[in-house]
Design an enzyme around this catalytic site. Structure first.
Site, PDB file in Angstrom:
ATOM      1  N   LYS A  11     -31.864 -11.222  -0.161  1.00 29.38           N
ATOM      2  CA  LYS A  11     -31.878 -10.662   1.042  1.00 29.38           C
ATOM      3  C   LYS A  11     -32.559 -11.519   2.131  1.00 29.38           C
ATOM      4  O   LYS A  11     -33.893 -11.923   1.676  1.00 29.38           O
ATOM      5  CB  LYS A  11     -32.519  -9.190   1.023  1.00 29.38           C
ATOM      6  CG  LYS A  11     -32.721  -8.475   2.296  1.00 29.38           C
ATOM      7  CD  LYS A  11     -34.437  -7.974   2.433  1.00 29.38           C
ATOM      8  CE  LYS A  11     -35.456  -9.059   2.172  1.00 29.38           C
ATOM      9  NZ  LYS A  11     -36.766  -8.374   2.576  1.00 29.38           N
ATOM     10  N   PRO A 102     -37.395 -16.023  -7.101  1.00 27.62           N
ATOM     11  CA  PRO A 102     -38.739 -15.783  -7.356  1.00 27.62           C
ATOM     12  C   PRO A 102     -39.501 -14.450  -6.784  1.00 27.62           C
ATOM     13  O   PRO A 102     -38.985 -13.805  -6.277  1.00 27.62           O
ATOM     14  CB  PRO A 102     -39.436 -16.742  -6.096  1.00 27.62           C
ATOM     15  CG  PRO A 102     -38.359 -17.424  -5.427  1.00 27.62           C
ATOM     16  CD  PRO A 102     -37.162 -17.157  -5.977  1.00 27.62           C
ATOM     17  N   ILE A 107     -37.690 -11.975  -0.393  1.00 25.00           N
ATOM     18  CA  ILE A 107     -36.245 -11.878  -0.318  1.00 25.00           C
ATOM     19  C   ILE A 107     -35.601 -10.703  -1.153  1.00 25.00           C
ATOM     20  O   ILE A 107     -34.561 -10.915  -1.581  1.00 25.00           O
ATOM     21  CB  ILE A 107     -35.701 -13.400  -0.688  1.00 25.00           C
ATOM     22  CG1 ILE A 107     -36.134 -13.848  -2.110  1.00 25.00           C
ATOM     23  CG2 ILE A 107     -35.774 -14.572   0.325  1.00 25.00           C
ATOM     24  CD1 ILE A 107     -35.679 -15.183  -2.519  1.00 25.00           C
ATOM     25  N   GLY A 109     -35.789  -9.570  -4.057  1.00 24.16           N
ATOM     26  CA  GLY A 109     -35.325  -9.926  -5.462  1.00 24.16           C
ATOM     27  C   GLY A 109     -35.204  -8.543  -6.506  1.00 24.16           C
ATOM     28  O   GLY A 109     -34.418  -8.190  -6.980  1.00 24.16           O
ATOM     29  N   ASP A 144     -36.054  -1.517   0.744  1.00 19.63           N
ATOM     30  CA  ASP A 144     -35.129  -2.589   0.965  1.00 19.63           C
ATOM     31  C   ASP A 144     -33.952  -2.263   0.040  1.00 19.63           C
ATOM     32  O   ASP A 144     -32.933  -3.142  -0.195  1.00 19.63           O
ATOM     33  CB  ASP A 144     -35.769  -3.989   0.469  1.00 19.63           C
ATOM     34  CG  ASP A 144     -36.169  -4.872   1.506  1.00 19.63           C
ATOM     35  OD1 ASP A 144     -35.915  -4.527   2.745  1.00 19.63           O
ATOM     36  OD2 ASP A 144     -36.841  -5.823   1.530  1.00 19.63           O
TER      37      ASP A 144
HETATM   38  C1  LIG Z   1     -40.751  -5.886   4.651  1.00 22.36           C
HETATM   39  C2  LIG Z   1     -39.244  -5.800   3.907  1.00 22.36           C
HETATM   40  O1  LIG Z   1     -39.254  -6.834   3.163  1.00 22.36           O
HETATM   41  C3  LIG Z   1     -38.248  -5.947   5.186  1.00 22.36           C
HETATM   42  O2  LIG Z   1     -37.032  -6.003   4.511  1.00 22.36           O
HETATM   43  C4  LIG Z   1     -39.067  -4.585   3.327  1.00 22.36           C
HETATM   44  O3  LIG Z   1     -39.378  -3.549   4.230  1.00 22.36           O
HETATM   45  C5  LIG Z   1     -40.174  -4.169   2.165  1.00 22.36           C
HETATM   46  O4  LIG Z   1     -39.174  -3.561   1.246  1.00 22.36           O
HETATM   47  P1  LIG Z   1     -39.713  -3.151  -0.131  1.00 22.36           P
HETATM   48  O5  LIG Z   1     -40.580  -4.224  -0.765  1.00 22.36           O
HETATM   49  O6  LIG Z   1     -38.688  -2.431  -0.905  1.00 22.36           O
HETATM   50  O7  LIG Z   1     -41.095  -2.054   0.333  1.00 22.36           O
HETATM   51  P2  LIG Z   1     -41.572  -0.829  -0.688  1.00 22.36           P
HETATM   52  O8  LIG Z   1     -41.541  -1.350  -2.190  1.00 22.36           O
HETATM   53  O9  LIG Z   1     -40.698   0.289  -0.291  1.00 22.36           O
HETATM   54  O10 LIG Z   1     -42.979  -0.937  -0.239  1.00 22.36           O
HETATM   55  C6  LIG Z   1     -44.057  -1.575  -0.478  1.00 22.36           C
HETATM   56  C7  LIG Z   1     -45.228  -1.366   0.516  1.00 22.36           C
HETATM   57  O11 LIG Z   1     -44.627  -2.159   1.942  1.00 22.36           O
HETATM   58  C8  LIG Z   1     -45.025  -1.544   2.886  1.00 22.36           C
HETATM   59  N1  LIG Z   1     -44.030  -1.110   3.814  1.00 22.36           N
HETATM   60  C9  LIG Z   1     -42.820  -1.289   3.102  1.00 22.36           C
HETATM   61  C10 LIG Z   1     -41.724  -0.885   4.151  1.00 22.36           C
HETATM   62  C11 LIG Z   1     -41.858  -0.348   5.304  1.00 22.36           C
HETATM   63  N2  LIG Z   1     -40.784  -0.025   6.061  1.00 22.36           N
HETATM   64  N3  LIG Z   1     -43.032  -0.009   5.782  1.00 22.36           N
HETATM   65  C12 LIG Z   1     -44.173  -0.514   4.788  1.00 22.36           C
HETATM   66  O12 LIG Z   1     -45.531  -0.355   5.262  1.00 22.36           O
HETATM   67  C13 LIG Z   1     -45.911  -0.289   2.246  1.00 22.36           C
HETATM   68  O13 LIG Z   1     -47.335  -0.466   2.308  1.00 22.36           O
HETATM   69  C14 LIG Z   1     -45.326   0.009   1.075  1.00 22.36           C
HETATM   70  O14 LIG Z   1     -46.161   0.704   0.110  1.00 22.36           O
HETATM   71  N1  LIG Z   2     -36.630  -6.814 -11.365  1.00 27.48           N
HETATM   72  C1  LIG Z   2     -37.852  -7.157 -10.692  1.00 27.48           C
HETATM   73  N2  LIG Z   2     -37.708  -8.416 -10.048  1.00 27.48           N
HETATM   74  C2  LIG Z   2     -38.479  -8.543  -9.145  1.00 27.48           C
HETATM   75  N3  LIG Z   2     -39.822  -7.898  -8.895  1.00 27.48           N
HETATM   76  C3  LIG Z   2     -39.815  -6.611  -9.735  1.00 27.48           C
HETATM   77  C4  LIG Z   2     -38.794  -6.345 -10.494  1.00 27.48           C
HETATM   78  N4  LIG Z   2     -39.162  -5.125 -11.091  1.00 27.48           N
HETATM   79  C5  LIG Z   2     -40.447  -4.912 -10.658  1.00 27.48           C
HETATM   80  N5  LIG Z   2     -40.827  -5.800  -9.593  1.00 27.48           N
HETATM   81  C6  LIG Z   2     -41.821  -5.880  -8.995  1.00 27.48           C
HETATM   82  O1  LIG Z   2     -41.800  -5.337  -7.423  1.00 27.48           O
HETATM   83  C7  LIG Z   2     -42.668  -6.254  -6.587  1.00 27.48           C
HETATM   84  C8  LIG Z   2     -41.974  -6.988  -5.433  1.00 27.48           C
HETATM   85  O2  LIG Z   2     -41.109  -7.977  -6.066  1.00 27.48           O
HETATM   86  P1  LIG Z   2     -39.867  -8.279  -5.137  1.00 27.48           P
HETATM   87  O3  LIG Z   2     -39.368  -9.626  -5.785  1.00 27.48           O
HETATM   88  O4  LIG Z   2     -38.849  -7.453  -5.005  1.00 27.48           O
HETATM   89  O5  LIG Z   2     -40.576  -8.911  -3.733  1.00 27.48           O
HETATM   90  P2  LIG Z   2     -40.120  -9.230  -2.401  1.00 27.48           P
HETATM   91  O6  LIG Z   2     -39.160 -10.453  -2.680  1.00 27.48           O
HETATM   92  O7  LIG Z   2     -41.259  -9.420  -1.477  1.00 27.48           O
HETATM   93  O8  LIG Z   2     -39.387  -8.021  -1.945  1.00 27.48           O
HETATM   94  P3  LIG Z   2     -39.367  -7.484  -0.394  1.00 27.48           P
HETATM   95  O9  LIG Z   2     -38.595  -8.579   0.592  1.00 27.48           O
HETATM   96  O10 LIG Z   2     -38.265  -6.497  -0.582  1.00 27.48           O
HETATM   97  O11 LIG Z   2     -40.503  -7.009   0.002  1.00 27.48           O
HETATM   98  C9  LIG Z   2     -43.476  -7.346  -7.451  1.00 27.48           C
HETATM   99  O12 LIG Z   2     -44.849  -6.667  -7.589  1.00 27.48           O
HETATM  100  C10 LIG Z   2     -42.794  -7.248  -8.832  1.00 27.48           C
HETATM  101  O13 LIG Z   2     -43.554  -7.448  -9.875  1.00 27.48           O
END
Ligand SMILES: C[C@](O)(CO)[C@H](O)COP(=O)(O)OP(=O)(O)OC[C@H]1O[C@@H](n2ccc(N)nc2=O)[C@H](O)[C@@H]1O
Ligand SMILES: Nc1ncnc2c1ncn2[C@@H]1O[C@H](COP(=O)(O)OP(=O)(O)OP(=O)(O)O)[C@@H](O)[C@H]1O
Length: 291
Positions: A11, A102, A107, A109, A144
């Protein structure tokens, strides 16, 4: 043996505006989201119990414990289906995840994997859920995850769950670059320190690349500066991308550290990716399309 496959596309937040904070700590967003041609692959085979195997270049960044978003998604789906048809036992599955993206890199994942697990298991189990139940279940797994269910261009609002089709966009050729440093999403939101920007609203059709770049230049990712304050290397990635031959624009996706560069042609993106990889061993560099 029969099996089902699903692609979990990376994403990309082309824009990301943070417009406020809810009382539960989650932030209100407005984001133009697209999906890349690179991603993870999931394979599902029938079984009595649930199990997960992880392969691929980033397998060692993850474990197969119940917190893995693939297993968390599978368990939640089992529970929901169990509630909906109390008389029947919900089956299991052997799930194989090829982890190409990663981890903790902006993104989505993990979110894409969770959404792909929901799609794949519904197909494997020949089950169905009303769309609103599926979106609610997805949101419980992460902000996400709902947008990753469709994996197509969306205008994202709320905390991530208010989704409408994105505007028409031109063909996009890109290079994604991650410097190998994980970023904590809550940490980056915290570093924003409540500096919210007024929302600019959903754009209408942007069919030309020059027009899109003008729009992106005026609609930055509000998490980019806080991410740079925590991980200075993000700024280096942006400079390297922007200095690549043929790069028209670069910005960070999500909460970082992955950045994207936009290019006029697939050839320009390929050749910039080759140079970036050679000059920055240890960085993850992927030429791709976005849509
Ligand atoms: C920043 C983005 O990557 C934009 O697409 C996403 O909103 C993040 O989505 P995500 O990783 O799936 O987020 P979550 O796993 O639900 O939340 C992780 C943490 O990010 C913060 N969080 C996330 C989404 C959001 N709209 N507000 C937040 O403040 C919160 O502290 C939350 O505890
Ligand atoms: N299948 C999985 N793939 C990636 N991360 C995972 C998975 N399962 C659990 N996690 C945990 O989820 C957290 C977020 O990982 P992810 O790779 O989705 O992050 P991100 O790319 O920053 O996501 P976003 O863009 O939604 O914030 C990490 O702490 C990771 O250890």
């Amino acid at each position: 043996m029969e099996y089902i496959t699903e692609f979990a596309a990376a994403k990309i937040n082309l824009t990301l505006q943070v417009t406020g904070k809810r009382s539960d700590g989650y932030h209100m967003l407005q984001s133009l989201v697209v999906f890349a041609g690179v991603g993870d692959y999931l394979r599902f085979s029938p079984a009595e119990d649930l199990s997960l195997e992880i392969t691929g270049p980033f397998a060692s960044s993850l474990t197969t414990d119940p917190n893995n978003l693939v297993l968390a998604a599978a368990r939640k789906l089992q529970e929901q289906l169990g509630k909906n048809c109390a008389s029947q036992t919900v089956p299991g599955a052997v799930i194989r995840l090829e982890k190409n993206l990663p981890v903790a890199s902006g993104i989505g994942g993990g979110s894409a994997d969770a959404a792909a697990a929901l799609r794949g298991l519904l197909r494997l189990w020949e089950a169905d859920l009303p769309e609103s139940d599926l979106t609610s279940l997805a949101l419980e797994l992460g902000a996400d995850v709902p947008v990753c269910l469709s994996s197509s261009c969306r205008w994202m609002e709320g905390i991530g769950e208010v989704l409408t089709p994105g505007p028409e966009l031109p063909k996009l050729f890109a290079v994604l670059v991650n410097p190998g440093v994980p970023v904590s999403t809550p940490g980056v939101f915290k570093a924003l320190k409540g500096n919210f920007m007024p929302a600019s609203g959903k754009p209408s059709a942007i069919p030309a690349l020059a027009e899109l770049i003008g729009y992106l230049e005026n609609t930055p990712n509000d998490l980019q500066a806080p991410a740079i304050s925590q991980r200075g290397i993000v700024s280096e990635v942006l400079t390297e991308l922007r200095g690549s031959h043929g790069c028209l624009f670069s910005a960070m996706s999500g909460s970082g550290a992955t950045c994207y560069g936009l290019f006029d042609t697939a050839e320009d993106a390929e050749s910039a990716a080759t140079t970036l990889s050679v000059e920055n061993p240890g960085w993850w560099v992927a030429p791709t399309f976005l849509r």
